[in-house]
Design a protein around this motif. Structure first.
Motif, PDB file in Angstrom:
ATOM      1  N   PHE A  90      33.723  34.444  34.928  1.00 37.25           N
ATOM      2  CA  PHE A  90      34.049  34.194  36.331  1.00 37.25           C
ATOM      3  C   PHE A  90      33.114  33.124  36.878  1.00 37.25           C
ATOM      4  N   GLY A  91      33.690  32.100  37.524  1.00 39.30           N
ATOM      5  CA  GLY A  91      32.916  31.027  38.132  1.00 39.30           C
ATOM      6  C   GLY A  91      32.769  31.254  39.622  1.00 39.30           C
ATOM      7  N   PRO A  92      31.569  31.601  40.113  1.00 43.50           N
ATOM      8  CA  PRO A  92      31.391  31.915  41.533  1.00 43.50           C
ATOM      9  C   PRO A  92      31.530  30.694  42.427  1.00 43.50           C
ATOM     10  N   GLY A  93      31.827  30.947  43.697  1.00 42.16           N
ATOM     11  CA  GLY A  93      32.054  29.871  44.657  1.00 42.16           C
ATOM     12  C   GLY A  93      30.804  29.517  45.423  1.00 42.16           C
ATOM     13  N   GLY A  94      31.023  28.993  46.639  1.00 44.76           N
ATOM     14  CA  GLY A  94      29.905  28.595  47.501  1.00 44.76           C
ATOM     15  C   GLY A  94      29.949  27.088  47.809  1.00 44.76           C
ATOM     16  N   PRO A  95      29.087  26.289  47.095  1.00 45.83           N
ATOM     17  CA  PRO A  95      28.174  26.758  46.063  1.00 45.83           C
ATOM     18  C   PRO A  95      27.041  27.580  46.658  1.00 45.83           C
ATOM     19  N   GLY A  96      26.668  28.621  45.949  1.00 44.22           N
ATOM     20  CA  GLY A  96      25.610  29.496  46.412  1.00 44.22           C
ATOM     21  C   GLY A  96      25.907  30.965  46.181  1.00 44.22           C
ATOM     22  N   ASP A  97      27.145  31.277  45.759  1.00 44.75           N
ATOM     23  CA  ASP A  97      27.498  32.669  45.489  1.00 44.75           C
ATOM     24  C   ASP A  97      26.895  33.114  44.156  1.00 44.75           C
ATOM     25  N   SER A  98      26.574  34.403  44.088  1.00 55.51           N
ATOM     26  CA  SER A  98      25.990  34.982  42.887  1.00 55.51           C
ATOM     27  C   SER A  98      27.068  35.590  42.013  1.00 55.51           C
ATOM     28  N   GLY A  99      27.244  35.057  40.811  1.00 54.35           N
ATOM     29  CA  GLY A  99      28.179  35.658  39.870  1.00 54.35           C
ATOM     30  C   GLY A  99      27.670  36.965  39.309  1.00 54.35           C
ATOM     31  N   VAL A 100      26.357  37.093  39.179  1.00 57.44           N
ATOM     32  CA  VAL A 100      25.783  38.347  38.704  1.00 57.44           C
ATOM     33  C   VAL A 100      26.161  39.482  39.638  1.00 57.44           C
ATOM     34  N   GLU A 101      26.096  39.232  40.929  1.00 51.82           N
ATOM     35  CA  GLU A 101      26.429  40.282  41.895  1.00 51.82           C
ATOM     36  C   GLU A 101      27.912  40.604  41.858  1.00 51.82           C
ATOM     37  N   ARG A 102      28.754  39.609  41.613  1.00 50.23           N
ATOM     38  CA  ARG A 102      30.194  39.870  41.492  1.00 50.23           C
ATOM     39  C   ARG A 102      30.475  40.820  40.333  1.00 50.23           C
ATOM     40  N   ILE A 103      29.821  40.593  39.218  1.00 53.81           N
ATOM     41  CA  ILE A 103      30.040  41.450  38.055  1.00 53.81           C
ATOM     42  C   ILE A 103      29.503  42.848  38.325  1.00 53.81           C
ATOM     43  N   ARG A 104      28.363  42.935  38.939  1.00 50.46           N
ATOM     44  CA  ARG A 104      27.779  44.252  39.202  1.00 50.46           C
ATOM     45  C   ARG A 104      28.621  45.052  40.184  1.00 50.46           C
ATOM     46  N   ARG A 105      29.188  44.377  41.187  1.00 49.54           N
ATOM     47  CA  ARG A 105      30.058  45.082  42.138  1.00 49.54           C
ATOM     48  C   ARG A 105      31.398  45.428  41.504  1.00 49.54           C
ATOM     49  N   GLY A 106      31.920  44.558  40.676  1.00 47.66           N
ATOM     50  CA  GLY A 106      33.183  44.814  39.989  1.00 47.66           C
ATOM     51  C   GLY A 106      34.391  44.859  40.890  1.00 47.66           C
ATOM     52  N   ASP A 107      34.299  44.269  42.075  1.00 45.34           N
ATOM     53  CA  ASP A 107      35.383  44.369  43.060  1.00 45.34           C
ATOM     54  C   ASP A 107      36.227  43.103  43.142  1.00 45.34           C
ATOM     55  N   ARG A 108      36.076  42.220  42.178  1.00 44.19           N
ATOM     56  CA  ARG A 108      36.776  40.926  42.230  1.00 44.19           C
ATOM     57  C   ARG A 108      37.902  40.842  41.211  1.00 44.19           C
ATOM     58  N   PHE A 109      38.180  41.993  40.531  1.00 47.26           N
ATOM     59  CA  PHE A 109      39.077  41.957  39.396  1.00 47.26           C
ATOM     60  C   PHE A 109      40.064  43.122  39.454  1.00 47.26           C
ATOM     61  N   SER A 110      41.255  42.892  38.912  1.00 52.01           N
ATOM     62  CA  SER A 110      42.275  43.940  38.869  1.00 52.01           C
ATOM     63  C   SER A 110      41.907  44.990  37.826  1.00 52.01           C
ATOM     64  N   ASP A 111      42.592  46.128  37.893  1.00 54.40           N
ATOM     65  CA  ASP A 111      42.368  47.166  36.885  1.00 54.40           C
ATOM     66  C   ASP A 111      42.678  46.651  35.489  1.00 54.40           C
ATOM     67  N   GLU A 112      43.732  45.830  35.366  1.00 59.99           N
ATOM     68  CA  GLU A 112      44.082  45.328  34.038  1.00 59.99           C
ATOM     69  C   GLU A 112      42.980  44.455  33.461  1.00 59.99           C
ATOM     70  N   LEU A 113      42.402  43.586  34.277  1.00 60.44           N
ATOM     71  CA  LEU A 113      41.321  42.751  33.774  1.00 60.44           C
ATOM     72  C   LEU A 113      40.084  43.587  33.463  1.00 60.44           C
ATOM     73  N   LEU A 114      39.792  44.579  34.299  1.00 59.65           N
ATOM     74  CA  LEU A 114      38.657  45.465  34.027  1.00 59.65           C
ATOM     75  C   LEU A 114      38.856  46.221  32.714  1.00 59.65           C
ATOM     76  N   ASP A 115      40.099  46.577  32.423  1.00 60.08           N
ATOM     77  CA  ASP A 115      40.388  47.313  31.194  1.00 60.08           C
ATOM     78  C   ASP A 115      40.285  46.436  29.954  1.00 60.08           C
ATOM     79  N   ARG A 116      40.726  45.177  30.061  1.00 53.47           N
ATOM     80  CA  ARG A 116      41.037  44.408  28.854  1.00 53.47           C
ATOM     81  C   ARG A 116      40.088  43.250  28.559  1.00 53.47           C
ATOM     82  N   PHE A 117      39.173  42.956  29.459  1.00 55.18           N
ATOM     83  CA  PHE A 117      38.205  41.895  29.210  1.00 55.18           C
ATOM     84  C   PHE A 117      36.786  42.407  29.404  1.00 55.18           C
ATOM     85  N   ASP A 118      35.874  41.895  28.587  1.00 57.09           N
ATOM     86  CA  ASP A 118      34.481  41.898  29.003  1.00 57.09           C
ATOM     87  C   ASP A 118      34.380  40.836  30.095  1.00 57.09           C
TER      88      ASP A 118
END
Length: 468
Positions: A90-118
């Motif tokens: 995942f490429g975060p926006g901004g510029p200045g957004d934290s991609g690490v925080e996006r992954i830790r929150r896990g709220d940017r992705f559908s159930d299918e993507l959460l199931d099928r991708f690292d």
């Protein structure tokens, strides 16, 4: 007999481009040592399914054996390993957004993507956990308001910006190497470290510039690239300012139309444009000091991105009653943005011309975010490291573009222009709705992206998703 001159020509061209000549074989991939994430995100305790690492990379990719820095990376493991497709970056926006925080929150992705991708992302150069500068503006210097009021303000802003950058530069090893092209090389190193043969990528907003330029530089490494909320990096400063203002005006027009037809709007039954004009007039008179008319406009930038129409109507009613606007922070990673977007404005007269251009494109909202961009980067050294240009992408799988028809930040005109530049190597899907960020808006937008990322199914030309 012609091989030696050809090799010499390739070497010369590569050095002129500013990047090291290609080696005969790829060096060993950099290593990622995954471990627990730091407990540094309020309200989000460490998750055993999320691991963090640091990837040591060159500060300057033209000097691969020179000084290094550490890129902060996070990975959320696929929930259904037996159905795992691969790794999605995942490429975060901004510029200045934290991609690490996006992954830790896990709220940017559908159930299918959460199931099928690292799911993997990172904090780009100068952002959060990746060599973020620890500095503050010089407190002895005045920061002029937006918009600048005259030549004295123009000169004061040049001094203010340059003094601030001088204080930041020693605190971050990558401050002068935070441009998106450098991050493209970081992304390629990350792909190799992850052991992925080809890249599956989803870029959001400013992250779409990273996806575009990765596909341009490494076309053979692309599996699938989603560009959601598309940045157009081909624009000079005038069309950049004009199109950003026009996008905000379009979103404001949609808000006014909603107020006219909806009793949910607290301004329903009133002349919304007249109320808004009175608010701006109050700001011009200084009624909201130290807040300015740009601070008033920034409220629309924030709320129309949702879109949060009821909240915007309430804020306008409050300002019309005399309450100053809230402070709206529009943070940006300066070292990245200013290395990608030149602001070649030589004097106040040229700056005033940009203000007039924005106002002509946006008669109600006046400014847009473009003027903020200009003032953020005014005085940055020229030429910039990653100047705007027309895209030249040649990938086997077309890039998937997804944009709202009424996006106040990355306007629809940007998406259509990038789609034109990509030609058959891009495919634009239009969300016929509002706001900034469209992937999880409706079942249609989610399905289009998921099918593309999971199955590499490219939607039909002219695909549209109705507003939800």
């Amino acid at each position: 007999m012609h091989r030696r001159p050809l090799a010499l020509a390739v070497t010369v061209l590569t050095l002129v481009a500013g990047w090291p000549a290609p080696a005969h074989a790829d060096p060993p991939p950099p290593r990622l040592a995954w471990g627990e994430c730091a407990d540094d995100l309020p309200g989000v305790p460490p998750d055993p399914d999320v691991r963090c690492a640091r990837l040591r990379l060159p500060v300057d990719w033209a000097r691969p054996h020179g000084p290094t820095f550490e890129l902060a990376v996070a990975r959320r493991a696929a929930r259904v390993p037996e159905r795992r497709v691969g790794t999605l970056v995942f490429g975060p926006g901004g510029p200045g957004d934290s991609g690490v925080e996006r992954i830790r929150r896990g709220d940017r992705f559908s159930d299918e993507l959460l199931d099928r991708f690292d799911l993997v992302s990172f904090d780009p150069r100068t952002v959060a956990r990746t060599a973020a500068p620890a500095c503050a503006p010089d407190p002895t210097l005045r920061r002029p308001p937006i918009p600048l009021a005259g030549p004295a303000d123009f000169d004061a802003l040049l001094a203010y910006n340059r003094a601030w950058w001088a204080r930041c530069r020693p605190t971050s090893p990558v401050f002068d190497h935070a441009d998106t092209l450098s991050t493209v090389h970081d992304l390629e190193a990350l792909r190799r470290a992850l052991g992925e043969r080809r890249l599956t990528f989803h870029g959001s907003s400013y992250g779409t510039l990273l996806g575009q330029q990765y596909a341009e530089r490494y076309p053979g490494r692309v599996r699938a690239v989603v560009l959601e909320g598309v940045f157009d990096h081909s624009l000079g400063v005038r069309p950049f300012v004009r199109t950003q203002a026009a996008a905000l005006q379009d979103a404001f027009d949609e808000f006014v139309a909603w107020c006219d037809r909806s009793t949910e709007c607290v301004l329903h039954g009133r002349d919304v444009r007249a109320v808004w004009a009175d608010v701006l007039a109050r700001a011009d008179r200084g009624d909201y000091a130290p807040r300015t008319a740009f601070d008033v406009t920034a409220v629309t930038l924030r709320e129309l991105a949702g879109p949060r129409w009821p909240q915007l109507a309430t804020a306008i009613r409050s300002m019309a009653a005399g309450t100053p606007p809230d402070e709206v922070r529009l943070p940006v990673a300066v070292a990245a943005f200013c290395a990608d977007w030149p602001a070649p404005v030589r004097n106040y007269a040229e700056y005033a011309g940009l203000v007039r251009e924005a106002a002509a494109a946006a008669p109600d909202v006046r400014y847009g975010a473009g003027l903020l961009a200009v003032q953020t980067c005014l005085g940055w050294p020229s030429p910039v490291r990653n100047p705007p240009h027309q895209l030249r992408v040649r990938t086997r799988t077309p890039l998937l573009l997804l944009n709202a028809r009424h996006d106040p930040r990355t306007g629809y005109a940007w998406a259509t222009d990038v789609a034109r530049q990509l030609g058959r190597h891009g495919r634009l899907v239009t969300y016929e709705g509002w706001g900034h960020g469209t992937y999880l808006r409706t079942d249609c937008t989610t399905a289009v992206v998921d099918r593309y990322l999971v199955d590499v199914t490219v939607p039909a030309p002219g695909t549209r998703c109705p507003a939800g």
